[in-house]
Enzyme design. Structure first.
Site, PDB file in Angstrom:
ATOM      1  N   GLY A 136       0.838  -1.193   0.000  1.00  0.00           N
ATOM      2  CA  GLY A 136       0.000   0.000   0.000  1.00  0.00           C
ATOM      3  C   GLY A 136       0.871   1.241   0.000  1.00  0.00           C
ATOM      4  N   GLY A 161       5.623  -2.443  11.192  1.00  0.00           N
ATOM      5  CA  GLY A 161       5.059  -1.104  11.331  1.00  0.00           C
ATOM      6  C   GLY A 161       3.549  -1.092  11.274  1.00  0.00           C
ATOM      7  N   THR A 162       2.944  -2.250  11.035  1.00  0.00           N
ATOM      8  CA  THR A 162       1.487  -2.367  10.989  1.00  0.00           C
ATOM      9  C   THR A 162       0.918  -2.229  12.394  1.00  0.00           C
ATOM     10  OG1 THR A 162       1.792  -3.934   9.187  1.00  0.00           O
ATOM     11  CG2 THR A 162      -0.397  -3.829  10.170  1.00  0.00           C
ATOM     12  N   PRO A 170       4.395   1.145  16.983  1.00  0.00           N
ATOM     13  CA  PRO A 170       3.193   1.710  16.377  1.00  0.00           C
ATOM     14  C   PRO A 170       3.488   2.872  15.446  1.00  0.00           C
ATOM     15  CG  PRO A 170       3.402   2.453  18.639  1.00  0.00           C
ATOM     16  CD  PRO A 170       4.476   1.430  18.419  1.00  0.00           C
ATOM     17  N   PHE A 218       7.093   4.704  13.435  1.00  0.00           N
ATOM     18  CA  PHE A 218       8.537   4.663  13.231  1.00  0.00           C
ATOM     19  C   PHE A 218       9.158   6.043  13.013  1.00  0.00           C
ATOM     20  CE2 PHE A 218       7.833   0.184  12.803  1.00  0.00           C
ATOM     21  CZ  PHE A 218       9.027  -0.372  13.265  1.00  0.00           C
ATOM     22  N   HIS A 256      -6.185  11.195  12.191  1.00  0.00           N
ATOM     23  CA  HIS A 256      -5.564  10.499  11.076  1.00  0.00           C
ATOM     24  C   HIS A 256      -6.467  10.559   9.856  1.00  0.00           C
ATOM     25  CE1 HIS A 256      -2.877   8.697  14.130  1.00  0.00           C
ATOM     26  NE2 HIS A 256      -2.054   8.499  13.106  1.00  0.00           N
ATOM     27  N   HIS A 257      -5.925  10.082   8.737  1.00  0.00           N
ATOM     28  CA  HIS A 257      -6.681  10.073   7.488  1.00  0.00           C
ATOM     29  C   HIS A 257      -7.889   9.138   7.593  1.00  0.00           C
ATOM     30  CE1 HIS A 257      -4.870   6.129   6.518  1.00  0.00           C
ATOM     31  NE2 HIS A 257      -3.757   6.644   7.034  1.00  0.00           N
ATOM     32  N   LYS A 298      -7.619   5.148   7.780  1.00  0.00           N
ATOM     33  CA  LYS A 298      -6.972   4.425   8.882  1.00  0.00           C
ATOM     34  C   LYS A 298      -8.019   3.640   9.661  1.00  0.00           C
ATOM     35  CE  LYS A 298      -3.791   4.915  12.785  1.00  0.00           C
ATOM     36  NZ  LYS A 298      -2.948   3.790  12.307  1.00  0.00           N
ATOM     37  N   GLY A 319      -2.317   3.254  17.211  1.00  0.00           N
ATOM     38  CA  GLY A 319      -1.290   2.584  17.995  1.00  0.00           C
ATOM     39  C   GLY A 319      -0.424   3.568  18.757  1.00  0.00           C
TER      40      GLY A 319
END
Length: 233
Positions: A15, A79-80, A105, A107, A139-140, A143, A149
């Site tokens: 993605g 990173g998920t 959650p 990086f 967030h967008h 999400k 996270g």
């Protein structure tokens, strides 16, 4: 002089974040040996051999992906978000495989510095009952997990630091917001807020690539705080 071999990285999930990792990897002297997408996720025998895998897939896919990669002696950067209910079992499996994993959650280096500040705020405001606390994250619209996270990490950090009072947590999902987290402390006559705002999503991919370089050849379970040397600071 013989040049050192490039670290082989497998990108799991293609993605927005997976594509950024793929694009930026050469800057970090990685060789992208393959991409795992929905079309080939079910055939791990076809996945190329890699030193490190960077997973920006989906929360429900992380546990199975992790086990498959750990079976191949591949270290992981996860990173998920949205898979924390399975974290204990994945950690146990990684320990049995003597593998190296960095799971975080978020990086972005700045966010992790921000988490260190949040923990310090918990220490300072914990013994001040006149201050109530609140947390708001944006967030967008796409999400999936809410709270994020990072918001949950902020909450956990406050609790570990000794802030035991109620924390009001709110989430907003709209448009294309990359990520904004605000922690506030409010008393009768004054308010203090700490805010981190992300302006460019590439910072998440760059942080994950830094983590992949750091975890190469290591064993154990780590977070981005370890990568940045912030543990114990």
């Amino acid at each position: 002089m013989i040049a050192p071999e490039r670290i082989r990285v497998l990108v799991v999930g293609h993605g927005r974040m997976g594509r950024l990792v793929e694009t930026l990897a050469p800057e970090y002297d990685f060789e992208v040996v393959g991409i795992v997408t929905r079309s080939n996720a079910g055939t791990p025998s076809d996945w190329p051999v890699a030193d490190v895998a960077i997973d920006f897939s989906t929360g429900d896919a992380v546990p199975a992906n992790a086990r498959r990669l750990l079976d191949c002696d591949t270290n992981l950067v996860i990173g998920t978000t949205g898979w924390q209910s399975a974290e204990a079992s994945v950690r146990e499996y990684a320990a049995a495989k003597q593998a190296g994993v960095v799971a975080a959650p978020n990086f972005a280096p700045g966010v992790n510095l921000f988490l260190a500040l949040v923990a310090r705020a918990g220490e300072l405001f914990g013994p001040r009952p006149e201050f109530g606390a609140w947390l708001h994250e944006l967030h967008h619209a796409a999400k999936r997990d809410a709270p994020s996270g990072t918001a949950l990490a902020m909450q956990a950090g406050l609790e570990r630091a000794g802030f035991g009072r109620s924390l009001n947590v709110a989430s907003t999902r709209a448009g294309s917001i990359p990520g904004t987290h605000t922690l506030g402390f409010d008393a009768a006559a004054e308010t203090i807020t700490l805010t981190h705002t992300t302006r460019d999503r590439s910072v998440f991919a760059r942080g994950a690539l830094e983590a992949a370089r750091w975890i190469h050849g290591r064993q154990g379970w780590f977070t981005m705080l370890d990568v940045l040397g912030l543990v114990g600071s």
